[in-house]
Design a protein around this motif. Structure first.
Motif, PDB file in Angstrom:
ATOM      1  N   PRO A  24       0.706  11.593 112.197  1.00 17.53           N
ATOM      2  CA  PRO A  24      -0.283  10.631 111.708  1.00 17.53           C
ATOM      3  C   PRO A  24      -1.533  10.633 112.585  1.00 17.53           C
ATOM      4  O   PRO A  24      -1.441  10.609 113.810  1.00 17.53           O
ATOM      5  N   LYS A  25      -2.685  10.691 111.965  1.00 12.72           N
ATOM      6  CA  LYS A  25      -3.968  10.778 112.692  1.00 12.72           C
ATOM      7  C   LYS A  25      -4.246   9.516 113.516  1.00 12.72           C
ATOM      8  O   LYS A  25      -4.952   9.566 114.506  1.00 12.72           O
ATOM      9  N   HIS A  26      -3.679   8.392 113.105  1.00 12.72           N
ATOM     10  CA  HIS A  26      -3.917   7.127 113.799  1.00 12.72           C
ATOM     11  C   HIS A  26      -2.927   6.886 114.946  1.00 12.72           C
ATOM     12  O   HIS A  26      -3.010   5.865 115.621  1.00 12.72           O
ATOM     13  N   GLY A  27      -2.023   7.830 115.180  1.00 11.14           N
ATOM     14  CA  GLY A  27      -1.023   7.657 116.228  1.00 11.14           C
ATOM     15  C   GLY A  27      -1.525   8.099 117.594  1.00 11.14           C
ATOM     16  O   GLY A  27      -2.507   8.823 117.711  1.00 11.14           O
ATOM     17  N   SER A  28      -0.844   7.626 118.632  1.00 10.18           N
ATOM     18  CA  SER A  28      -1.167   8.081 119.993  1.00 10.18           C
ATOM     19  C   SER A  28      -0.142   9.145 120.371  1.00 10.18           C
ATOM     20  O   SER A  28       1.068   8.942 120.259  1.00 10.18           O
ATOM     21  N   LYS A  55       3.943   2.830 107.228  1.00  9.09           N
ATOM     22  CA  LYS A  55       3.996   1.858 106.137  1.00  9.09           C
ATOM     23  C   LYS A  55       5.348   1.746 105.449  1.00  9.09           C
ATOM     24  O   LYS A  55       5.638   0.726 104.828  1.00  9.09           O
ATOM     25  N   CYS A  80       4.754  10.861 119.464  1.00 11.58           N
ATOM     26  CA  CYS A  80       3.670  10.166 118.770  1.00 11.58           C
ATOM     27  C   CYS A  80       4.156   8.778 118.376  1.00 11.58           C
ATOM     28  O   CYS A  80       5.205   8.636 117.744  1.00 11.58           O
ATOM     29  N   ALA A  98       3.096   5.621 116.117  1.00 15.23           N
ATOM     30  CA  ALA A  98       2.167   5.298 115.039  1.00 15.23           C
ATOM     31  C   ALA A  98       2.741   4.190 114.161  1.00 15.23           C
ATOM     32  O   ALA A  98       3.955   4.090 113.982  1.00 15.23           O
ATOM     33  N   SER A  99       1.862   3.395 113.614  1.00 12.27           N
ATOM     34  CA  SER A  99       2.253   2.371 112.657  1.00 12.27           C
ATOM     35  C   SER A  99       2.484   3.051 111.311  1.00 12.27           C
ATOM     36  O   SER A  99       1.592   3.703 110.770  1.00 12.27           O
TER      37      SER A  99
END
Length: 90
Positions: free
Chosen positions: A44-48, A69, A64, A66-67
């Protein structure tokens, strides 16, 4: 992972009533042929993302957080990355 493993993971994730959920993906990746980058590209691109190399630099642990859904979103990422040759999902 086998289909049975994915079904078990999906069942366990579905028991959680609070979505979105902060999920930690973890993979052991051979440090060859751009495989680490292939894994990162599918996360996921929004993950660290964090990395840890083995002493001999033969493998890289890619983590990684990540939030996510839904359980299906987690299964899709895990399934896609696990299909890369040599990658182990933890």
């Amino acid at each position: 992972m086998s289909l049975q493993d994915y079904n078990k993971l999906k069942e366990l994730l579905a028991q959680n009533k609070k979505w979105p959920l902060l999920y930690m993906f973890k993979f052991i990746v051979p440090n060859t042929e751009g495989k680490v980058q292939k894994v990162v590209d599918q996360l996921p691109k929004h993950g660290s993302v964090t990395f840890k190399h083995t002493k001999n630099l033969k493998y890289v642990s890619v983590t990684c957080k990540a939030s996510m859904k839904s359980p299906d979103a987690i299964i899709n990422v895990t399934n896609t990355i696990s299909s890369i040759d040599g990658v182990m999902s933890l």
